[in-house]
Design a protein around this motif. Structure first.
Motif, PDB file in Angstrom:
ATOM      1  N   VAL A 241      62.627   4.983 -24.184  1.00  0.00           N
ATOM      2  CA  VAL A 241      62.617   5.473 -22.842  1.00  0.00           C
ATOM      3  C   VAL A 241      62.824   4.430 -21.997  1.00  0.00           C
ATOM      4  CG1 VAL A 241      61.463   6.833 -21.330  1.00  0.00           C
ATOM      5  CG2 VAL A 241      61.109   7.139 -23.406  1.00  0.00           C
ATOM      6  N   ASP A 242      63.865   4.433 -20.785  1.00  0.00           N
ATOM      7  CA  ASP A 242      64.125   3.517 -19.629  1.00  0.00           C
ATOM      8  C   ASP A 242      62.918   3.284 -18.967  1.00  0.00           C
ATOM      9  OD1 ASP A 242      64.546   4.978 -17.083  1.00  0.00           O
ATOM     10  OD2 ASP A 242      65.405   6.026 -18.860  1.00  0.00           O
ATOM     11  N   ALA A 244      62.527   3.168 -15.723  1.00  0.00           N
ATOM     12  CA  ALA A 244      62.564   3.839 -14.673  1.00  0.00           C
ATOM     13  C   ALA A 244      61.790   5.134 -14.888  1.00  0.00           C
ATOM     14  CB  ALA A 244      63.740   3.988 -14.071  1.00  0.00           C
ATOM     15  N   THR A 245      62.030   5.737 -15.998  1.00  0.00           N
ATOM     16  CA  THR A 245      61.520   7.126 -16.451  1.00  0.00           C
ATOM     17  C   THR A 245      60.058   7.015 -16.592  1.00  0.00           C
ATOM     18  OG1 THR A 245      63.655   7.771 -17.268  1.00  0.00           O
ATOM     19  CG2 THR A 245      61.844   8.834 -18.212  1.00  0.00           C
ATOM     20  N   SER A 248      58.161   6.648 -13.381  1.00  0.00           N
ATOM     21  CA  SER A 248      58.194   7.885 -12.646  1.00  0.00           C
ATOM     22  C   SER A 248      57.305   8.690 -13.411  1.00  0.00           C
ATOM     23  CB  SER A 248      59.740   8.607 -12.749  1.00  0.00           C
ATOM     24  OG  SER A 248      59.688   9.735 -12.050  1.00  0.00           O
ATOM     25  N   GLU A 249      57.177   9.072 -14.492  1.00  0.00           N
ATOM     26  CA  GLU A 249      56.307  10.007 -14.983  1.00  0.00           C
ATOM     27  C   GLU A 249      55.188   9.584 -15.152  1.00  0.00           C
ATOM     28  OE1 GLU A 249      57.007  12.953 -16.920  1.00  0.00           O
ATOM     29  OE2 GLU A 249      59.001  12.846 -15.968  1.00  0.00           O
ATOM     30  N   ALA A 437      56.105   9.357 -20.390  1.00  0.00           N
ATOM     31  CA  ALA A 437      57.048   9.880 -21.063  1.00  0.00           C
ATOM     32  C   ALA A 437      56.826   9.432 -22.478  1.00  0.00           C
ATOM     33  CB  ALA A 437      58.505   9.405 -20.949  1.00  0.00           C
ATOM     34  N   SER A 441      52.568   2.666 -19.811  1.00  0.00           N
ATOM     35  CA  SER A 441      53.131   2.205 -18.443  1.00  0.00           C
ATOM     36  C   SER A 441      52.801   0.767 -18.081  1.00  0.00           C
ATOM     37  CB  SER A 441      52.570   2.974 -17.338  1.00  0.00           C
ATOM     38  OG  SER A 441      51.063   3.328 -17.256  1.00  0.00           O
ATOM     39  N   ASP A 493      54.936   1.462  -8.994  1.00  0.00           N
ATOM     40  CA  ASP A 493      55.600   2.612  -9.563  1.00  0.00           C
ATOM     41  C   ASP A 493      55.964   3.975  -8.903  1.00  0.00           C
ATOM     42  OD1 ASP A 493      55.804   1.097 -11.964  1.00  0.00           O
ATOM     43  OD2 ASP A 493      54.100   2.112 -12.845  1.00  0.00           O
TER      44      ASP A 493
END
Length: 799
Positions: A241-242, A244-245, A248-249, A437, A441, A493
């Motif tokens: 998973v990148d 940014a994702t 964001s999550e 995701a 994090s 974030d």
């Protein structure tokens, strides 16, 4: 090959340098508590099964397999009875490990004093049970021709019936023993018995047992001891998973967690949660809270436990209700980052199991939220192990519970995890924003770095295995800097806040992004949320506007605040809604009264209302001779006495109360956490002594060993040492001198031999009276070894 006796282990420990013994005590801290008086006492404890089990719980799968291979025996593990150490090459072959890894694991087992040379201690043998690796006992006689491997036998049965091959398939990987029911028969076993590939025996109940000899099982396995490869789960198969994702999550869930905790505090501030007689908060209060938070009861239980772990809840003065604590007042006034950081830090160190709320306890009753018995030391360890595991993965790897469970089992196979615990803890981390995701994090890596004292994987270049590179420049996050570091990570974030509200004529509104704190507070007071995500959708209703009016806002103030954040004029429908709700608001008034005063003389009551010194009591006239006060009863009594009156307290039925019985008023309590009446779980786990204390302890043990060799040692009195001494005497069939507490409390001395050790008691044979006796372990005062001369002269009864 017989196990190493505690005497052998004591001799081995005596030959070690002081730093070697200190290293053993540091690796196995339970051996130092209580301090052993001598090296022989240390050997007794180190060879006992309870201490061995604790040592095995900290070993990974390959090391544990090597330890088990040493128990299997000389023929299979590849060492002779007089070998100075295990044959690492033979062990590596039987386990499918690299030779260097097998040698390192064998050295680790030896450093833990689980083996002496190549011989396991008795506790290690007992820990793996009667069938290590699912192997049966070795055949007393050579079975002759051994069978081919099971795979070859399945392709070429060699004139064996298919049922016989199927029987071998069942017994090859264990358990190696099959028991026939009374009157049963096993025709498939006869061809195997004729070839010597299966043995027939009888158990204690007279039932027929079919046993697969060890040599035969190993031949069928192709010399392998394990069925599965001892390899670490490969993270390369996990989805990437990148960043940014992930950010964001994680930020979205962190904001949501903060919002739900804030709504919980607001709900319990309005109506505190009563405590059940058995402890915890009942189902009715939990469902009320879940309805107020618009979530499921299981999620509400998790939010409640998170708030309690962060110290945001406390008990009122009567200890009957949970309500927001004094710390919650400061917490509410802070930004999202400052409010989220203590929640995440508290979750990391929490030993609570909120996913068990509603599950039945040992008595069959459902467990309530905030109950004391939801405390479990393994839950704290599981959260920390999860963080460390995810931090060791390459950044952006989205984990799933199956992978985490397999990886944790590989690291600590003997440390079992309750069903569903891994999934529940991962769900907690996801809901809190520690995971995004499925990947750790940035803030989650900071938590892991706090645990390890090393740079997180996100701060250092990962190695091929996904772990941080050695020698990275970034150091650990000191404890007092943890919260600021978490706040900074979440702030990076979080998307930029939005201060604009798009109000529509159908009484709905949209915030195109994340609302800033002021706008979020405004919408929380005046609207109901309809959707969350990249944008926030809300609806204005009479009930939502009434909430703002209840908070003390006027209709014009509400409209002015909304107009300030709306780029276009407010719709007339919204203005009509607010004004109509304001007209209806307050038609019925409810006043809080903490105390009621009954005054027989109306003139005295009028004087109390007019007395300036009593204005802090908030007195008001309800009826002739009946006054209400907003102050608690204790304050009312104190102020009236200072005014020269002689008040008396009464209960709801009018009966007089002593001052000590007066109920106290409510206020914001100090933070309280469920389970505080239990002993600190961390103190139950033995901690390794400091280096200086270890050096002094080793010196005392050497001195005690010298006194023991001179015959000046004291008898064994420590319960752990007593049981170990009894086990050693049973294995060696050596006599002991026991001092027992008799029924009248007087001490008795007996020369005995140990026949059997059972839970809570030991069966003995008195060597002098030639009688058997069963003694409770707690009645044994001390144990001493029989002198060599006396042992040699004693007549040993038949057993």
């Amino acid at each position: 090959m017989s196990p190493a006796s505690p005497r052998d282990l004591a001799a081995h420990l005596t030959a070690l340098p002081d730093r070697g013994i200190a290293g053993l005590l540091s690796a196995r801290p339970d051996l130092a508590t209580p301090p052993p008086p001598s090296l022989s006492a240390l050997a007794l404890r180190a060879a006992a099964r309870p201490s061995v089990e604790q040592a095995l719980a900290g070993l990974d799968a390959p090391t544990l397999a090597v330890a088990q291979a040493l128990v299997v025996g000389e023929d299979e593990a590849g060492q002779g009875p007089d070998a100075e150490g295990p044959d690492a090459e033979a062990i590596a072959t039987s386990l499918g490990l690299p030779v260097d890894d097998a040698a390192a694991a064998a050295q680790r087992v030896a450093d833990l004093a689980l083996v002496v040379g190549a011989r396991p201690v008795q506790g290690l043998v007992e820990a793996f049970g009667p069938h290590p690796f699912g192997l049966g006992p070795a055949a007393a006689q050579d079975p002759g021709t051994l069978p081919p491997t099971l795979a070859e036998l399945q392709s070429n049965r060699q004139d064996l019936p298919s049922a016989s091959v199927e029987l071998l398939e069942v017994l090859t990987w264990g358990p190696p023993v099959g028991t026939l029911r009374p009157g049963g028969a096993a025709p498939a076993a006869e061809p195997l018995i004729e070839r010597g590939w299966l043995h027939r025996s009888t158990d204690a109940q007279g039932r027929t047992r079919l046993v697969l000899p060890r040599q035969v099982a190993l031949a069928l396995r192709g010399g392998r001891l394990t069925r599965e490869e001892l390899t670490r789960p490969d993270p390369s198969a996990l989805e990437e998973v990148d960043s940014a994702t992930v950010a964001s999550e994680a930020a979205f869930h962190a904001e949501e967690a903060v919002r739900l905790v804030e709504e919980l505090l607001q709900e319990w501030d309005h109506e505190a949660a009563p405590i059940l007689r058995t402890g915890g908060v009942g189902v009715r209060a939990l469902h009320r809270t879940a309805e107020a938070l618009d979530c499921e009861p299981a999620q509400a239980a998790r939010i409640i436990e998170t708030a309690a772990a962060a110290g945001l809840l406390g008990l009122d003065e009567a200890g009957a209700h949970w309500q927001p604590s004094r710390a919650a007042q400061d917490w509410r006034a802070q930004g999202v980052e400052q409010r989220w950081a203590p929640l995440a830090a508290a979750w990391m160190g929490s030993a609570r199991t909120p996913w068990l709320v509603g599950a039945r306890d040992d008595r069959g009753a459902p467990r309530p939220v905030l109950a004391a018995d939801l405390e479990a030391a393994w839950a704290r360890r599981l959260r920390r192990r999860l963080l460390l595991l995810l931090d060791a993965l390459p950044p952006g790897r989205a984990t799933i519970p199956a992978f985490v469970r397999a990886a944790l089992s590989y690291e600590r196979p003997r440390r079992t995890m309750p069903p569903g615990a891994v999934s529940a803890v991962m769900a907690e981390a996801e809901a809190l924003g520690v995971l995004g995701a499925g990947a750790l994090s940035t803030a989650g890596r900071i938590l892991a770095r706090e645990l390890t004292g090393t740079p997180s994987a996100g701060d250092a270049a990962p190695t091929a295995a996904g772990a941080p590179a050695a020698g990275a420049a970034n150091g650990p996050t000191p404890g007092h800097l943890l919260l600021p570091a978490l706040e900074e990570a979440l702030a990076a974030d979080l998307p930029a806040p939005v201060t604009m509200l798009l109000v529509q004529s159908d009484l709905t509104a949209i915030v195109p992004g994340r609302p800033d704190p002021a706008l979020a507070r405004l919408l929380a007071r005046t609207s109901e949320v309809e959707s969350r995500g990249g944008a926030l959708g809300v609806r204005f209703t009479p009930d939502s506007v009434r909430g703002a009016l209840d908070a003390g806002w006027a209709a014009e103030e509400i409209l002015d605040e909304l107009a300030a954040v709306s780029p276009s004029p407010l719709p007339s429908a919204l203005r009509a809604l607010v004004e109509d709700a304001a007209r209806k608001h307050g038609a019925v008034r409810v006043r809080a009264a903490a105390s009621i005063l009954r005054v027989a003389d109306e003139a005295v009551a009028a004087g109390l209302l007019a007395e300036p010194a009593l204005r802090p009591l908030g007195l008001s006239l309800l009826a002739p001779g009946i006054l209400a006060s907003s102050a608690p009863p204790r304050q009312v009594v104190r102020e009236l006495r200072q005014a020269g009156l002689a008040p008396a307290l009464e209960d709801a039925q009018g009966g007089l109360l002593r001052l000590a019985q007066a109920p106290s008023g409510r206020g914001a309590p100090a933070p309280s956490r469920p389970g505080e009446d239990y002993a600190d779980l961390r103190s139950r786990r033995p901690q390794a002594p400091a280096a200086r204390a270890l050096t002094a302890l080793v010196t005392r043990m050497r001195q005690g060993e010298a006194l023991r060799g001179a015959g000046l040692a004291e008898p064994v009195t420590d319960p752990a040492h007593v049981l170990a001494a009894l086990r050693q005497a049973q294995a060696a069939r050596a006599p002991l001198m026991l001092r027992l507490a008799g029924p009248d409390g007087a001490a008795q001395e007996r020369r005995v031999r140990v026949l059997a050790i059972e839970p809570g008691r030991v069966r003995l044979r008195d060597a002098v009276r030639e009688t058997e006796l069963t003694v409770a372990v707690h009645r044994i005062i001390s144990v001493a070894e029989e002198e060599a001369g006396a042992a040699g002269q004693e007549r040993v009864p038949g057993r």
